[in-house]
Design a protein around this motif. Sequence first.
Motif, PDB file in Angstrom:
ATOM      1  N   LYS B  44      34.118 -24.049 109.925  1.00  0.00           N
ATOM      2  CA  LYS B  44      35.302 -23.810 110.755  1.00  0.00           C
ATOM      3  C   LYS B  44      36.230 -22.770 110.121  1.00  0.00           C
ATOM      4  O   LYS B  44      36.648 -21.817 110.776  1.00  0.00           O
ATOM      5  N   SER B  45      36.524 -22.971 108.843  1.00  0.00           N
ATOM      6  CA  SER B  45      37.414 -22.007 108.169  1.00  0.00           C
ATOM      7  C   SER B  45      36.751 -20.643 108.056  1.00  0.00           C
ATOM      8  O   SER B  45      37.416 -19.607 108.121  1.00  0.00           O
ATOM      9  N   THR B  46      35.451 -20.655 107.872  1.00  0.00           N
ATOM     10  CA  THR B  46      34.724 -19.382 107.816  1.00  0.00           C
ATOM     11  C   THR B  46      34.891 -18.630 109.128  1.00  0.00           C
ATOM     12  O   THR B  46      35.151 -17.421 109.136  1.00  0.00           O
ATOM     13  N   PHE B  86      47.032 -21.050 107.811  1.00  0.00           N
ATOM     14  CA  PHE B  86      46.147 -21.409 106.705  1.00  0.00           C
ATOM     15  C   PHE B  86      46.018 -22.911 106.509  1.00  0.00           C
ATOM     16  O   PHE B  86      46.994 -23.660 106.626  1.00  0.00           O
ATOM     17  N   GLN B  87      44.786 -23.325 106.203  1.00  0.00           N
ATOM     18  CA  GLN B  87      44.513 -24.733 105.905  1.00  0.00           C
ATOM     19  C   GLN B  87      45.272 -25.146 104.643  1.00  0.00           C
ATOM     20  O   GLN B  87      45.860 -26.213 104.585  1.00  0.00           O
ATOM     21  N   ILE B  88      45.245 -24.275 103.639  1.00  0.00           N
ATOM     22  CA  ILE B  88      46.027 -24.508 102.429  1.00  0.00           C
ATOM     23  C   ILE B  88      47.286 -23.659 102.547  1.00  0.00           C
ATOM     24  O   ILE B  88      47.204 -22.431 102.644  1.00  0.00           O
ATOM     25  N   LEU B 172      44.714 -21.884 114.393  1.00  0.00           N
ATOM     26  CA  LEU B 172      45.377 -22.878 113.549  1.00  0.00           C
ATOM     27  C   LEU B 172      44.340 -23.643 112.750  1.00  0.00           C
ATOM     28  O   LEU B 172      43.611 -24.477 113.283  1.00  0.00           O
ATOM     29  N   ASP B 173      44.276 -23.354 111.455  1.00  0.00           N
ATOM     30  CA  ASP B 173      43.278 -24.008 110.613  1.00  0.00           C
ATOM     31  C   ASP B 173      43.874 -25.284 110.020  1.00  0.00           C
ATOM     32  O   ASP B 173      44.618 -25.247 109.053  1.00  0.00           O
ATOM     33  N   GLU B 174      43.543 -26.392 110.633  1.00  0.00           N
ATOM     34  CA  GLU B 174      44.014 -27.710 110.208  1.00  0.00           C
ATOM     35  C   GLU B 174      45.524 -27.764 109.950  1.00  0.00           C
ATOM     36  O   GLU B 174      45.960 -27.986 108.826  1.00  0.00           O
TER      37      GLU B 174
HETATM   38 MG   LIG Z   1      38.205 -25.544 106.558  1.00  0.00          MG
END
Ligand SMILES: [Mg+2]
Lengths: 330, 257
Positions: B44-46, B86-88, B172-174
């Motif tokens: 997913k993030s990729t 960003f997820q992070i 929107l990543d998480e």
């Molecule tokens: Mg991810």
Amino acid sequence: MTSLLPNTPRRWAVALLAVALLALPPAAQALGEPFYISLVSRVLVFALAAMSLDLILGFGGLVCFGHAMFVGVGAYVVGILAHHAAEETLLLGLLPGTASGWIAWPLAMLCAGALAAAVGFVSLRTKGVHFIMITLAFAQMAYFFFVSLRAYGGDDGLSLAARSTFSGLVSLRDKVSFYYVALGVLAVVGLLLWRVTGSRFGMVLQGAKANERRMVHIGFPVFRYRLAAFALAGAVAGLAGALLANQANFVSPAMMHWTRSGEIIVMVILGGMGTLVGPVVGAFVFLLLEEALSGWTEHWQVVFGPALLLAVIYARQGLYGLLPVRESAR
Amino acid sequence: MTRPLIKVTGLCKSFGALRATDNLDLDIREGEIHALIGPNGAGKSTLVAQLAGELRSDAGRVEFQCRDVTALPPPERVALGLVRSFQITSVFREFSALANVALAVQARQGHSFRFWRGALADPLLTEPARRCLEQVGLGARAETPAARLSYGEQRQLEIAMALATGPKLLLLDEPLAGMGREDSAVIVELLGSLRGRHTMLLIEHDMDAVFSLADRISVLVYGRAVATGTPDAIRRDPDVQRAYLGEEAHAGEFFHA
Ligand SMILES: [Mg+2]
Ligand SMILES: Nc1ncnc2c1ncn2[C@@H]1O[C@H](COP(=O)(O)OP(=O)(O)OP(=O)(O)O)[C@@H](O)[C@H]1O
């Protein structure tokens, strides 16, 4: 309520520094120690160079290890133009020389800025240690280039045929005049850079230092902004070089030796990165300590090195950076 | 039928032997909230990194508003309205919350070769920035340095910055990653309120959030979209059940949602 008096420790420091600098020449003369005027003139010139480095190092996070190259190029532009003016020969068989500061100083800025743009164009594509090494490599190339320039004294350098002239407005041969010119240039450039660092451009520069990835993903092509900052810093360093040529009455490749670049970095870090005033403080402490220690012992570097190390370790934000930004809470 | 805002065809990305994105097709329609779910490591993030232009795709094509953006660098994608979060959490930690958002506002107001006027005293930047902060519920924290915000507030700031760039499609990543129930509820409500104004690709492990927000859902497993459909259709899809069963702790939650 606004008051004319400074209201933060940092502003107090700047105000006191300004008063002390303005009062120094008459004070030194009254005390019969005119030597201090040329010593502090030299400090002011290096302060300008350090301040220009602070723009890219402190605000931009770019550790340029070749900043002395831009200072040196600025100095050589003034030296070479004065040389051709005195000899009445043409530079590259094309251009007449000149001792006029109105022409030579802007040209010094232009050449140093253009060189910085070229160096930045290549080096800003790299990061971290690679960036440090590439800027160092460019500076070494510049150093050896000027060493090999026999026509302008090569290794031995070139003594300045004539100080820069400003249509008879000031004579830089006069120590006190030179001092105030250097101080004026430092103050004006400091003010301009202070505006720049708070502007939209300055925000981009600082954002790219803090978090380049995020900058890219909110839509900033950071490379071009860094390149512009690099060129601007180079141009200001070139102006410092033009002053340095006049202060030393001499230009030589030694001005752009890598140890010089290192010293300018130390001035910025010692005084406080990202503050513009810090590098001025750093230049003072560095050059005055150097002066004092070298008069005291031949092996002054043995003392100087560790002293700097301690200062940098214990005052991480630099000496000026130790002062709080705001008034302490009441 | 609304036309797709973004159209992904045959997208691939491998890391060595690992196929993180495997011949992926995906359409996101204008105005919808499209959720992308899948187990950890599904890619997913990729995919987000590929769509945002950070990772170069090995093959395939990304069209945004009928324009081929496959090779466009990230800042140009942002200018077109294709923006990621960003997820992070990735913010400017030493800047105030306001400055963080103001910088994002600045990015969409033309070039920044403006050297004189103070940026943080410029209402053209601070006013839209304040509105964004209000929108995500950080209005009262404008002057606080980002590093001193709570974790949940930093996640809100993360979204405010993406919003401030004026996105058409938000990746929107998480957005709820690592958040407690209450903080999550705030964000879910926020995202719901943005429906219609921004198209969203919502990547999320929180199935309650996904099923309450999404208009359509795609399920990603080993870099492939194994199913796309409405929340109801996805809940009933046997492929999805198979993909999730036995390897995902969420499975139970998922089928009884
Ligand atoms: Mg991810
Ligand atoms: N830069 C990289 N180099 C090598 N492998 C990578 C890289 N980035 C991701 N991967 C691998 O690709 C796969 C997909 O990773 P990705 O981060 O896209 O998963 P994800 O679906 O976002 O997972 P999560 O739900 O945990 O966030 C994982 O197996 C991961 O280990």
